[in-house]
Design an enzyme around this catalytic site. Structure first.
Site, PDB file in Angstrom:
ATOM      1  N   SER A  15       0.831  -1.212   0.000  1.00 14.63           N
ATOM      2  CA  SER A  15       0.000   0.000   0.000  1.00 14.63           C
ATOM      3  C   SER A  15       0.866   1.263   0.000  1.00 14.63           C
ATOM      4  O   SER A  15       0.507   2.270  -0.628  1.00 14.63           O
ATOM      5  CB  SER A  15      -0.978   0.000   1.174  1.00 14.63           C
ATOM      6  OG  SER A  15      -0.334   0.233   2.397  1.00 14.63           O
ATOM      7  N   ASN A  16       2.003   1.234   0.690  1.00 14.83           N
ATOM      8  CA  ASN A  16       2.917   2.389   0.597  1.00 14.83           C
ATOM      9  C   ASN A  16       3.474   2.513  -0.813  1.00 14.83           C
ATOM     10  O   ASN A  16       3.632   3.624  -1.330  1.00 14.83           O
ATOM     11  CB  ASN A  16       4.038   2.269   1.627  1.00 14.83           C
ATOM     12  CG  ASN A  16       3.599   2.717   3.001  1.00 14.83           C
ATOM     13  OD1 ASN A  16       3.420   3.915   3.226  1.00 14.83           O
ATOM     14  ND2 ASN A  16       3.382   1.774   3.912  1.00 14.83           N
ATOM     15  N   ARG A  68      23.211 -14.388   2.080  1.00 18.08           N
ATOM     16  CA  ARG A  68      22.576 -13.074   2.035  1.00 18.08           C
ATOM     17  C   ARG A  68      23.248 -12.156   1.032  1.00 18.08           C
ATOM     18  O   ARG A  68      22.600 -11.353   0.365  1.00 18.08           O
ATOM     19  CB  ARG A  68      22.590 -12.434   3.429  1.00 18.08           C
ATOM     20  CG  ARG A  68      21.533 -13.049   4.347  1.00 18.08           C
ATOM     21  CD  ARG A  68      21.711 -12.619   5.775  1.00 18.08           C
ATOM     22  NE  ARG A  68      21.464 -11.193   5.954  1.00 18.08           N
ATOM     23  CZ  ARG A  68      21.759 -10.517   7.055  1.00 18.08           C
ATOM     24  NH1 ARG A  68      22.316 -11.141   8.080  1.00 18.08           N
ATOM     25  NH2 ARG A  68      21.514  -9.234   7.160  1.00 18.08           N
ATOM     26  N   ARG A  94      13.310  -8.074   4.725  1.00 17.74           N
ATOM     27  CA  ARG A  94      14.619  -8.739   4.817  1.00 17.74           C
ATOM     28  C   ARG A  94      15.600  -7.782   5.466  1.00 17.74           C
ATOM     29  O   ARG A  94      15.620  -6.585   5.133  1.00 17.74           O
ATOM     30  CB  ARG A  94      15.175  -9.110   3.427  1.00 17.74           C
ATOM     31  CG  ARG A  94      14.301  -9.986   2.595  1.00 17.74           C
ATOM     32  CD  ARG A  94      13.971 -11.307   3.220  1.00 17.74           C
ATOM     33  NE  ARG A  94      15.113 -12.196   3.432  1.00 17.74           N
ATOM     34  CZ  ARG A  94      15.046 -13.338   4.109  1.00 17.74           C
ATOM     35  NH1 ARG A  94      13.898 -13.709   4.651  1.00 17.74           N
ATOM     36  NH2 ARG A  94      16.095 -14.098   4.245  1.00 17.74           N
ATOM     37  N   ASN A 110      13.428   4.165   4.351  1.00 19.07           N
ATOM     38  CA  ASN A 110      12.494   3.144   4.836  1.00 19.07           C
ATOM     39  C   ASN A 110      11.355   3.850   5.558  1.00 19.07           C
ATOM     40  O   ASN A 110      11.525   4.957   6.073  1.00 19.07           O
ATOM     41  CB  ASN A 110      13.216   2.215   5.823  1.00 19.07           C
ATOM     42  CG  ASN A 110      12.316   1.131   6.364  1.00 19.07           C
ATOM     43  OD1 ASN A 110      11.592   0.465   5.614  1.00 19.07           O
ATOM     44  ND2 ASN A 110      12.342   0.930   7.677  1.00 19.07           N
ATOM     45  N   HIS A 112       8.723   3.232   8.757  1.00 17.97           N
ATOM     46  CA  HIS A 112       8.516   2.390   9.935  1.00 17.97           C
ATOM     47  C   HIS A 112       7.248   2.862  10.643  1.00 17.97           C
ATOM     48  O   HIS A 112       7.075   4.064  10.863  1.00 17.97           O
ATOM     49  CB  HIS A 112       9.722   2.496  10.879  1.00 17.97           C
ATOM     50  CG  HIS A 112       9.566   1.636  12.097  1.00 17.97           C
ATOM     51  ND1 HIS A 112       9.688   0.265  12.042  1.00 17.97           N
ATOM     52  CD2 HIS A 112       9.266   1.938  13.376  1.00 17.97           C
ATOM     53  CE1 HIS A 112       9.467  -0.234  13.251  1.00 17.97           C
ATOM     54  NE2 HIS A 112       9.213   0.752  14.080  1.00 17.97           N
ATOM     55  N   ASP A 148      15.843  -0.139  11.817  1.00 15.61           N
ATOM     56  CA  ASP A 148      14.893   0.897  12.255  1.00 15.61           C
ATOM     57  C   ASP A 148      15.590   2.050  12.971  1.00 15.61           C
ATOM     58  O   ASP A 148      15.061   2.632  13.937  1.00 15.61           O
ATOM     59  CB  ASP A 148      13.791   0.291  13.144  1.00 15.61           C
ATOM     60  CG  ASP A 148      12.959  -0.736  12.397  1.00 15.61           C
ATOM     61  OD1 ASP A 148      12.854  -0.612  11.170  1.00 15.61           O
ATOM     62  OD2 ASP A 148      12.438  -1.658  13.033  1.00 15.61           O
ATOM     63  N   GLU A 177       1.224   7.122   6.948  1.00 17.88           N
ATOM     64  CA  GLU A 177       2.341   6.607   6.138  1.00 17.88           C
ATOM     65  C   GLU A 177       2.181   7.018   4.678  1.00 17.88           C
ATOM     66  O   GLU A 177       3.144   7.401   4.008  1.00 17.88           O
ATOM     67  CB  GLU A 177       2.411   5.077   6.243  1.00 17.88           C
ATOM     68  CG  GLU A 177       2.739   4.571   7.635  1.00 17.88           C
ATOM     69  CD  GLU A 177       2.882   3.057   7.676  1.00 17.88           C
ATOM     70  OE1 GLU A 177       3.443   2.482   6.729  1.00 17.88           O
ATOM     71  OE2 GLU A 177       2.425   2.443   8.663  1.00 17.88           O
TER      72      GLU A 177
HETATM   73  C1  GRF Z   1       3.861  -0.623   6.702  1.00 15.73           C
HETATM   74  O1  GRF Z   1       3.172  -0.481   7.914  1.00 15.73           O
HETATM   75  C2  GRF Z   1       5.256  -0.098   6.849  1.00 15.73           C
HETATM   76  O2  GRF Z   1       5.365   0.961   7.741  1.00 15.73           O
HETATM   77  C3  GRF Z   1       5.990  -1.299   7.379  1.00 15.73           C
HETATM   78  O3  GRF Z   1       5.424  -2.397   6.717  1.00 15.73           O
HETATM   79  C4  GRF Z   1       4.097  -2.086   6.346  1.00 15.73           C
HETATM   80  C5  GRF Z   1       4.000  -2.326   4.882  1.00 15.73           C
HETATM   81  O4  GRF Z   1       2.695  -2.134   4.408  1.00 15.73           O
HETATM   82  N1  GRF Z   1       7.411  -1.149   7.165  1.00 15.73           N
HETATM   83  P1  GRF Z   1       2.444  -1.993   2.856  1.00 15.73           P
HETATM   84  O5  GRF Z   1       3.014  -3.235   2.199  1.00 15.73           O
HETATM   85  O6  GRF Z   1       3.111  -0.746   2.390  1.00 15.73           O
HETATM   86  O7  GRF Z   1       0.945  -1.931   2.708  1.00 15.73           O
END
Ligand code: GRF
Length: 219
Positions: A15-16, A68, A94, A110, A112, A148, A177
């Site tokens: 979704s982000n 890795r 990961r 990133n 969080h 993080d 977000e």
């Molecule tokens: C989000 O809550 C983000 O903050 C975290 O993982 C989740 C990912 O959600 N790192 P999406 O895949 O972006 O919907």
């Protein structure tokens, strides 16, 4: 100015990722989403990215076992092939080695779901409720080897409600977000984010004296 070429790395629903793709459609957005890269072939976000006309690739970590660096070299190959300049981790599950993180220092961000440095790690919403915090939120930050952590670019907050559940709180934080991630990518791609002494300074940041009080104080 040519648009900066950004990749989004996902593991799940994306979704982000979708919020970043939507924002980047604007003609004045300073970055284009040139690749969506997943470490799981079944990541739901891949279909959405494909439907939006964004090139996609999968580097399945399962095929690399404990190797890795081999996995990350394959990631790097995909990023190089698309001449990527900025990497956005968006629910990418990961841990990355110092080799990869150093390769993208200052160019990998990133999101969080907590107000860092509080609630690093998983289950942030349930932990915030259990801790009794009254304000919770989300953070966009540069990636450094420590998970993080890393200089904070942008944060957004919501009030925690008396009767909150982790799911209800997660939904309100997710809406935050989807606002702050595109905004942070915009700032970075515009060259307005500067690192000094482990902190981000934002050129032209507007002062904002609004308060968020939780619970709201009546009267
Ligand atoms: C989000 O809550 C983000 O903050 C975290 O993982 C989740 C990912 O959600 N790192 P999406 O895949 O972006 O919907």
């Amino acid at each position: 100015m040519p648009k900066r070429r950004a990749a989004i790395l996902i593991s799940g629903r994306g979704s982000n990722m979708a919020a970043l793709i939507a924002a980047a459609r604007a003609s004045d957005f300073p970055a284009e989403i040139a690749l969506v890269l997943a470490n799981r072939p079944q990541a739901a976000g891949l279909a959405a990215a494909g439907a939006a006309g964004i090139p996609t690739a999968v580097v399945d970590h399962a095929g690399f076992g404990q190797d890795r660096e081999g996995f990350e070299r394959a990631l790097q190959g995909e990023l190089d092939a698309r001449r990527i300049e900025i990497v956005c981790l968006a629910g990418f599950m990961r841990l990355l080695t110092t080799w990869f993180v150093a390769r993208w220092e200052g160019r990998m961000i990133n999101i969080h779901p907590a107000l860092l440095p509080a609630f690093k790690g998983l289950d942030t919403h349930a932990r915030a409720i259990a801790a009794g915090v009254k304000i919770h939120g989300a953070t966009v930050h540069f990636v450094i080897p420590e998970m993080d952590s890393g200089p904070i670019i942008l944060q957004g907050a919501v009030a925690v409600r008396e009767d909150d559940t982790a799911d209800a709180l997660a939904a309100r934080v997710l809406a935050v977000e989807h606002k702050i991630y595109p905004a942070a990518l915009r700032l970075l791609a515009e060259g307005r984010v500067h690192l000094a002494d482990g902190r981000c300074r934002i050129d032209g940041a507007c002062p904002d004296d609004r308060m968020l009080l939780a619970p709201a104080i009546g009267g």
